[in-house]
Design an enzyme around this catalytic site. Structure first.
Site, short mmCIF file in Angstrom:
data_model
loop_
_atom_site.label_atom_id
_atom_site.label_comp_id
_atom_site.label_asym_id
_atom_site.label_seq_id
_atom_site.Cartn_x
_atom_site.Cartn_y
_atom_site.Cartn_z
N SER A 40 0.80 -1.22 0.00
CA SER A 40 0.00 0.00 0.00
C SER A 40 0.84 1.27 0.00
CB SER A 40 -0.94 0.01 1.22
OG SER A 40 -0.20 -0.11 2.43
N GLY A 92 -2.16 -4.15 1.12
CA GLY A 92 -2.29 -5.39 1.89
C GLY A 92 -1.32 -6.48 1.50
N ASN A 132 3.70 -5.43 5.94
CA ASN A 132 2.60 -6.35 6.23
C ASN A 132 3.10 -7.70 6.69
OD1 ASN A 132 0.49 -4.52 5.53
ND2 ASN A 132 0.92 -4.89 3.37
#
Length: 332
Positions: A40, A92, A132
């Site tokens: 992102s 994500g 992430n």
């Protein structure tokens, strides 16, 4: 031995991977076939409008004017043309989604592995991943009761049974520290895999790994005051004594990314060291939107928060340093 074994299987038994080297001379006269990848922070979640609104890739929240687009335009002004073969950055994304397909939120579908965009003639591969895989959203939720109330925001607390107000002690304890150490090791290992795969599929490509901008300043007292026009502090109800911890964890992530790039002979854009005056707590100069500050996106008529992502100022800072690194790489 584990690394050699996994690399051998993952890369089809190729144990000797070509590592690209720069060549002396001026910037290339011909367009440079380029692929952008990432999560992102490369897609620049929070900035509107987004690409691919007519298909499942719209759920990647990839801004039409993300830093790859801004950097490409800036380089064109310097006489360097990037032939962008693809920008597969997706909100994500874990590092493993470079080689495995990614499940999109709300059952919106799946997107292919990002490495599928690489071609044999690709000459430049740029992007960043790792946050992430580290589980930074889980760390944020471990430290905030307010974030735990927002199930649509990504991430789950590392240990929901532990009070958010005691998160600093949790990550210093045996269980919390072991979880964090394991995640950092996984980031470094996965990034090494990623960089090796780039060399395998695009053997002549220059590889540029982009780090994350700094979120928490050295002077954490600035984080106790809402930014201009806001009512919530940038890190909501995160305990004051946990703010240095968040910064320390991000620095560890930056170091892991830097090491992975150095070990594999790739270039690294160290944004953490260059953005200490543009953190989420720097008021009008902030390059990072606060956790609950409204971004430029909305979903089903409801504004989505920045959730500690770069705003337009931060996007432009990313683009500035990525542009400089690409120019350096292509001119050497």
């Amino acid at each position: 031995m584990r690394r050699l074994a996994v690399a051998a299987v993952a890369l089809g038994g190729c144990l000797a991977l070509a590592v690209p080297t720069g060549t002396a001379g001026a910037a290339p006269a011909d367009p440079v076939p380029t692929v952008f990848f990432g999560d992102s922070y490369t897609a620049n979640y929070g900035i509107s409008p987004v690409n691919n609104q007519d298909n499942e890739r719209g759920w990647c929240f990839q801004a039409t004017q993300n830093y790859p687009a801004v950097a490409t335009r800036s380089l064109a002004g310097k006489g360097i043309t990037l032939d962008v073969q693809s920008d597969v950055s997706c909100g994500g994304a874990l590092v493993e989604h470079f080689w495995t397909e990614q499940q999109l939120p709300f059952g919106a579908g799946r997107v292919p592995a990002q490495q599928d965009a690489l071609k044999e003639d690709t000459k430049l591969v740029v992007g960043g991943m790792g946050g992430n895989t580290l589980g930074f959203t889980s760390i944020l939720k471990q430290c905030s009761d307010e974030l735990r109330k927002h199930p649509l925001l990504p991430g789950e607390p590392v240990d929901p049974d532990q009070p958010a107000g005691e998160c600093r002690d949790f990550f210093a304890s045996d269980d919390g520290k072991a979880w964090l150490d394991d995640r950092l090791q996984q980031v470094e290992w996965d990034l090494e895999q990623l960089l090796q795969r780039v060399s395998y599929f695009s053997p002549d490509a220059e590889r540029v790994l982009v780090g994350y901008p700094r979120l928490v300043p050295e002077d954490t007292t600035k984080c106790l005051t809402p930014a201009p026009g806001q009512t919530e502090p940038p890190f909501a109800d995160t305990p004051k004594d946990a703010l240095p911890l968040l910064d320390q964890i991000q620095k560890q992530l930056d170091d892991a990314m830097k090491k992975a790039a150095a070990d594999d002979g790739a270039d690294f854009v160290d944004l953490y060291d260059r953005t200490g005056n543009n953190t989420a707590c720097d008021g009008a100069d902030r390059g990072i939107g606060g956790l609950l500050e409204n971004s430029k996106l909305d979903l089903f008529g409801q504004s989505l928060p920045w959730y500690a992502h770069p705003n337009e100022k931060g996007r432009d800072i990313q683009a500035k340093y990525v542009t400089a690194k690409i120019e350096e790489v292509l001119n050497r």
